[in-house]
Design a protein around this motif. Structure first.
Motif, PDB file in Angstrom:
ATOM      1  N   ALA C 282      11.394   2.814   0.058  1.00  0.00           N
ATOM      2  CA  ALA C 282      10.418   3.388  -0.864  1.00  0.00           C
ATOM      3  C   ALA C 282       9.622   2.293  -1.554  1.00  0.00           C
ATOM      4  O   ALA C 282       8.516   2.524  -2.038  1.00  0.00           O
ATOM      5  N   TRP C 287       5.157   3.260   2.568  1.00  0.00           N
ATOM      6  CA  TRP C 287       5.952   4.476   2.465  1.00  0.00           C
ATOM      7  C   TRP C 287       5.088   5.665   2.082  1.00  0.00           C
ATOM      8  O   TRP C 287       4.942   6.626   2.833  1.00  0.00           O
ATOM      9  N   SER C 288       4.470   5.566   0.888  1.00  0.00           N
ATOM     10  CA  SER C 288       3.683   6.709   0.445  1.00  0.00           C
ATOM     11  C   SER C 288       2.392   6.827   1.250  1.00  0.00           C
ATOM     12  O   SER C 288       1.949   7.927   1.572  1.00  0.00           O
ATOM     13  N   ILE C 292       2.898  10.605   2.906  1.00  0.00           N
ATOM     14  CA  ILE C 292       2.224  11.706   2.200  1.00  0.00           C
ATOM     15  C   ILE C 292       1.155  12.367   3.066  1.00  0.00           C
ATOM     16  O   ILE C 292       1.187  13.583   3.249  1.00  0.00           O
ATOM     17  N   CYS C 329       6.560  15.207   2.681  1.00  0.00           N
ATOM     18  CA  CYS C 329       5.601  14.888   1.636  1.00  0.00           C
ATOM     19  C   CYS C 329       6.331  14.626   0.317  1.00  0.00           C
ATOM     20  O   CYS C 329       5.980  13.716  -0.433  1.00  0.00           O
ATOM     21  N   GLY C 332       7.647  11.316   0.371  1.00  0.00           N
ATOM     22  CA  GLY C 332       6.536  10.379   0.219  1.00  0.00           C
ATOM     23  C   GLY C 332       6.124  10.237  -1.226  1.00  0.00           C
ATOM     24  O   GLY C 332       5.927   9.128  -1.728  1.00  0.00           O
ATOM     25  N   LEU C 333       6.033  11.379  -1.907  1.00  0.00           N
ATOM     26  CA  LEU C 333       5.657  11.340  -3.318  1.00  0.00           C
ATOM     27  C   LEU C 333       6.722  10.653  -4.155  1.00  0.00           C
ATOM     28  O   LEU C 333       6.443  10.083  -5.211  1.00  0.00           O
ATOM     29  N   SER C 335       8.202   7.989  -3.925  1.00  0.00           N
ATOM     30  CA  SER C 335       8.137   6.550  -4.173  1.00  0.00           C
ATOM     31  C   SER C 335       7.142   6.211  -5.267  1.00  0.00           C
ATOM     32  O   SER C 335       7.103   5.088  -5.753  1.00  0.00           O
ATOM     33  N   LEU C 336       6.296   7.183  -5.636  1.00  0.00           N
ATOM     34  CA  LEU C 336       5.313   6.910  -6.695  1.00  0.00           C
ATOM     35  C   LEU C 336       6.008   7.058  -8.041  1.00  0.00           C
ATOM     36  O   LEU C 336       6.639   8.066  -8.317  1.00  0.00           O
ATOM     37  N   ALA C 422       1.909  12.702  -9.615  1.00  0.00           N
ATOM     38  CA  ALA C 422       1.436  11.597  -8.786  1.00  0.00           C
ATOM     39  C   ALA C 422       0.073  11.104  -9.220  1.00  0.00           C
ATOM     40  O   ALA C 422      -0.364  10.042  -8.786  1.00  0.00           O
TER      41      ALA C 422
END
Lengths: 142, 127, 825
Positions: C282, C287-288, C292, C329, C332-333, C335-336, C422
């Protein structure tokens, strides 16, 4: 294919044994002097083939009453056998043994290497291949 | 000597290529045969120039006496390795040659021609 | 933990396959015993795993505790050790639990079809084992191994109907796609292990997780690439766009398989892998950036296509694709960062949520297909015929629509919150994501509304008159028309579905209870799950969005719009690739392979000349005239050279074939002389014999061949001449340069020194011969020689077999006659 020439026929009678003997000699001494399985085999095969040319197919058959492929299998088996034996003795594949032994009635020690057995296998294969191919093509011609 | 050998290699190679690009299978077979010579000569050239003016012919240098050790410099003999390579190459070349010639005989019997173009045309029709 | 724990978990993994295979020994008629034993497998897995989790607790994500290692293939970093952390443990329980329910369902689905049950339970057990292996393995390569096993078992199950060519084709499609992903995954794992230190690198998930970002350099391109490769593996397995085409195709499988593999478990393997990678990767920017968009596109594509389908299984397949996109998704999100902590909450609940409503939907779709139809347009008013099934389906459908009261609602809220949060990292892009999520939600609601109106027979439902042309071809009709059993099994076929869907409502109505079960498994659960009521009391933007979605969705569902069945364009991807590989490859092959020897030679030589010129350009040293001795220092050599060249040049000029053979022979004999000059008596002897035999051979063969002349145009001769000259000069120059390169013949010297007696380097062992060449042949390079005589033998045997033997061996009589005749002559 036979060449009917009396000179060739009669001289071949003399040449053939000498050539075959030389082929064997070249093979056996090959480890130390010029020669070896490949050379001995080629000489042997050439002698047989010229004999066939001068005396005909049946004479060759009388001289060598086996099909050449037997020689090939024998040779391959011998070569493979000598290379596998070290494995059974716990040595690496194809390792050769070297040594000397005394023949009876001879004061001179006989030096040997087990690689010579391998060489004999090579020779048998080469003889089988050379003679076999010429024989096969000649038969096609006849 | 190396120059002469190189020239021989060049000529035999050129001729064998010329023969092999021909349209006749017999010429192609001869080209393959010559190619073997060219390759072998090229390899033997790698075993450095033989001892000058005094080629030791059949009692030749690669056969050693027990005295071969560090005291005797390598430069007194030619390199034996190319010879070993060529020796097997010659014998294999013979077998390949015989196989090729047998195929030639069969081809001429089956197809009735040895012309490469005609053979290719027949193969295309067959496929 | 002791080694016995490893063995227990190994048993837990192997139990389904072992017991499944054990049913093969039962007599075919023993259906009850068969079902019972097959059921025992996943149940045993479930119990063992639950007991393990209870005894040792769920290991914390920061300090995962894998079971002790039992060595299997240490040199490949492939040993037996298992890791039952929250993610793995949850997946293990999910797989074995649903597996047990599916065994029961399959009994009702296949009825008394003995042959089908005989084959089905072992295959299903095999799959369950593979899936348990993926989620529990601690060694990454062990995961890869089981990963491929799931591909294989999935292939077997999709192509269940072995006589249906179409089903087999679809099975190949799924196998090829997921198998390709498996290859990428393996490459990624190997690259990762290499990048983290090779033999001492990270090969176990537990090490990877505990090492965290500390030992992993996220700026290392190798790490980035290993991540991308692993992600590719996860994306194909989890049917991410554009690789999702295999999943609707996989609906050719019997419905128990669809419900198990293609909704609840196997397709989640990619999500599982993403979850496994999350703590490590992450930190990567990729990653993102990668996950995403991938997940979001899949989510929208799946949902919109699902709305435009008629076959129930296809509808649910596409919503599965959509949901898988959503899960990706979500990771993916994750990691933010949001207010300094990871933007991910209750990820395992998200996964569980989907499994708990999608498997029941499939289960009922299959059951309805048995009794009525799987085409939604044919199902008007089905509640009057099969009330229990329809109610179960509607309960699950309500969860699909993420209605309040199901855990699905909270899960959807969490996801929308993640998008909302995000905005801190990705700026205005969050609005696009939110719109995509909204479209997905609208489609899901619309599908539910259509199901509701149709099945209840209310106005607004799907009518049979609606486009019937695009009849679904992926129907597993083989089981639709068989004899139906009317025993208790068939009537209770909906029970496994109901059991699962009730869990949805437990989560929705009693989040506290859900939290008790799932919080220990979660690694990202900061606070308790709020109730649906809580969300309504504190409305925020995500709530408004989901309310709006429900309203629009209901409108879309009731509207006459988008009621047809469309063909997914992505279904053409695999056939196109297949065509390209098979037909296109064949055409390319035929273009290159002309079958003309001349063309091959020209290609080879041109490539050679090209490489030659390039190497000359790179190394100008090669162009310098090597300092050589005079060419004429040794006259015999010059003479031999002249003969060789002259005979060679004569070859193409002379036309008579006899003369040609003689010329060829004399060329060879000159070569013999050349070998003698080079102090090679062995070579000279061999070459001499070779020449004799060759001349005999040529004479023989030329007599067998027709005497044809060379026919080539003059222009042809010119380019042949040019090509030959160029190559000849190139090779000749190469020989000259190589021979004069001045390098000492090191290898040859070594052979020379060891040919008779050895030195320390060889333990005093020598070849025992004074002829170096021969010793090289039979000793140093003996293996080579062995191969060469084998080649010789094969060539000879080839010649023997080319010509059929026509003449039998001569009899003794002929023999005598011949000898007599010979003597008389």
């Amino acid at each position: 294919m036979t060449i009917s020439s009396p000179v060739l026929r009669n001289s071949m009678r003399l040449i053939l044994p000498i050539t075959l003997l030389y082929a064997m000699y070249a093979m056996l001494k090959g480890h130390h002097e010029p020669g070896g399985g490949f050379i001995g085999g080629m000489i042997f095969a050439t002698a047989i083939c010229t004999y066939r040319m001068s005396h005909g197919a049946l004479a060759q058959l009388r001289l060598m009453p086996v099909h050449p492929r037997v020689l090939i299998f024998l040779g391959l088996g011998l070569a493979l056998g000598t290379s596998v034996i070290p494995l059974l003795l716990g040595e690496p594949f194809l390792r050769s043994a070297v040594g000397e032994f005394h023949l009876p009635f001879s004061s001179h020690p006989f030096h040997y290497a087990s690689a010579m057995a391998f060489d004999l296998g090579v020779m048998l294969v080469v003889v089988g291949v050379g003679v076999g191919m010429i024989t096969q093509l000649s038969e096609e011609l006849e | 000597m190396t120059i002469i050998l190189s020239i021989c290699v060049a000529v035999t190679f050129a001729v064998s290529i010329y023969l092999m690009t021909g349209r006749e299978l017999k010429s192609i077979a001869m080209g393959v045969f010559l190619l073997g010579h060219a390759a072998n000569l090229s390899i033997i050239a790698m075993s450095r120039t033989p001892v000058r003016h005094e080629p030791q012919l059949l009692k030749g240098a690669p056969i050693l006496t027990e005295a071969f050790d560090a005291a005797r410099p390598m430069s007194s003999i030619v390199d034996p390795l190319p010879q070993a390579l060529i020796l097997t190459a010659i014998v294999i070349g013979f077998a390949v040659m015989a196989f090729l010639l047998s195929l030639l005989v069969l081809t001429s019997r089956k197809a009735g021609t040895l012309n490469v173009e005609q053979l290719a045309a027949e193969a295309m029709q067959g496929a | 933990m002791t080694t016995s724990e490893t063995i227990w978990l190994l048993l837990c993994i192997l139990a389904p396959a072992a017991l499944g295979c054990a049913t093969l020994w039962l007599p075919k008629r023993a259906i009850a015993a068969r079902t019972l034993i097959a059921l025992l497998g996943p149940v045993a897995s479930f119990v063992i795993l639950a007991q393990h989790l209870a005894a040792h607790g769920v290991s914390a994500p920061e300090a995962p505790a894998a079971t002790p290692v039992i060595e299997w293939i240490p040199v490949l970093h492939l040993n037996l050790s298992f890791l039952a952390d929250g993610l793995g443990g949850f997946f293990g329980l999910l797989v074995s639990g649903i597996g047990a329910l599916i065994v029961l369902y399959a009994r009702g689905y296949f009825g008394r079809d003995e042959a089908a049950l005989f084959r089905f339970f072992p295959t299903l057990g095999f799959f369950t084992t593979a899936m348990m292996g993926i989620v529990l393995a601690d060694y990454m390569l062990l995961t890869v191994l089981f990963w491929e096993l799931t591909s294989i078992s999935s292939f077997l199950l999709i192509g269940w109907d072995r006589d249906d060519r179409h089903a087999v084709k679809l099975a190949m499609q799924a196998f090829f796609t997921t198998g390709l992903g498996g290859m990428f995954l393996m490459g990624g794992v190997l690259m990762f292990g290499y990048a983290t230190g090779g033999d001492g690198g990270l090969w176990r998930w537990s090490e990877v997780l505990s090492a965290g970002a500390g030992r992993i350099d996220v700026s290392d391109p190798l790490i980035v690439w290993s991540f991308i490769l692993m992600l590719f593996g996860a994306a194909t397995k989890s049917a991410q766009w554009p690789f999702h085409y295999w999943l609707p195709g996989a609906m050719a499988a019997p419905t128990p398989v669809s419900a198990f593999l293609h909704s609840a478990t196997m397709v989640k393997a990619g999500v599982f892998l993403t979850g496994r990678m999350f703590p490590v990767f992450a930190a990567l920017e990729w990653w993102s950036d990668l996950i995403i968009p991938l997940g979001a596109i899949t989510m929208v594509a799946g949902a919109t296509i699902a709305l435009n389908q008629h076959d129930l299984k296809r509808i649910f397949a596409y919503t599965t694709v959509s949901q898988l996109g959503l899960l990706m998704c979500m990771y993916g999100l994750g990691s933010l960062e949001y207010h300094g902590h990871a933007n991910i909450e209750w990820d395992i609940t998200q996964i569980a949520n989907h499994a708990f409503y999608k498997a029941p939907l499939f289960i009922i779709a299959g059951a309805l297909g048995h009794y009525i139809s799987r085409d939604i347009t044919q199902l008007g008013g089905a509640i009057r015929k099969r009330p229990a099934m329809v109610i179960t389906m509607l309960l699950a459908g309500y969860a699909l629509a993420a209605g309040p009261g199901t855990i699905s609602f909270q899960a959807k809220e969490f996801f929308l919150y993640a998008i909302y949060h995000a905005q801190e990292s990705i700026g205005p892009w969050w609005m696009l994501l939110m719109a995509m999520a909204a479209v997905t939600a609208v489609c899901n609601v619309a599908i539910f509304v259509r199901l509701l109106t149709t099945l209840m027979g209310w106005p607004g439902g799907m009518k049979p008159a609606a486009a019937h042309g695009a009849h679904d071809e992926h129907d597993d009709h083989a089981h639709g028309h068989g004899e139906h059993e009317h025993g208790p099994w068939a009537h209770l076929i909906w029970i496994p579905g109901l059991a699962l869907v009730l869990l949805q409502y437990v989560g929705g109505l009693a989040p506290g209870l859900w939290g008790q079960w799932f919080a220990p498994l979660e690694s990202h659960a900061a606070e308790a799950i709020p109730t649906a009521l809580h969300a309504f009391m504190h409305p925020t933007l995500p709530l408004y969005v989901s309310l709006a979605c429900m309203a629009i969705g209901a409108a879309v569902g009731l509207s006459p719009l988008m009621r047809g069945a469309i063909v997914d364009m992505h279904d053409r991807i695999y056939p196109a690739m297949y065509w390209l590989a098979v037909t296109g490859g064949g055409r390319a092959f035929r273009t290159v392979q002309t079958g003309r020897f001349r063309h091959y030679i020209i290609f080879v030589l041109l490539a050679f000349l090209g490489a030659y010129v390039a190497s000359m350009a790179l190394d100008p040293e090669m162009l310098r005239w090597p300092a050589v001795e005079s060419a004429f220092e040794f006259i015999p050599g010059v003479l031999l050279g002249v003969i060789i060249c002259a005979t060679a040049i004569l070859m193409p000029i002379v036309q008579s074939r006899v003369v040609r053979v003689i010329i060829l022979g004399s060329c060879g004999f000159s070569v013999v002389g050349m070998y003698l000059l080079y102090q090679a008596p062995d070579l000279a002897l061999t070459q001499l014999m070779f020449e004799i035999i060759s001349v005999i051979l040529f004479v023989l063969v030329l007599r067998l061949l027709p005497d044809t002349k060379e026919t080539d145009r003059a222009s042809g001769r010119w380019w042949r001449f040019t090509l030959g000259t160029l190559t000849g000069v190139a090779i000749g120059w190469l020989t000259l340069v190589a021979a004069q390169s001045g390098a000492e013949p090191k290898l040859g010297e070594w052979f020379a020194r060891h040919s008779y007696t050895g030195t320390e380097a060889t333990d005093g062992r020598g070849g025992g011969g004074r002829n170096i060449v021969n010793v090289i042949l039979v000793d140093f390079r003996g293996f080579d020689t062995l191969g060469e005589i084998t080649v010789l033998s094969i060539a000879a045997l080839g010649v023997f077999s080319l010509f059929p033997r026509r003449k039998p061996m001569p009899t003794q009589l002929e023999f005598e006659e011949q000898i007599a005749g010979g003597a008389a002559r």
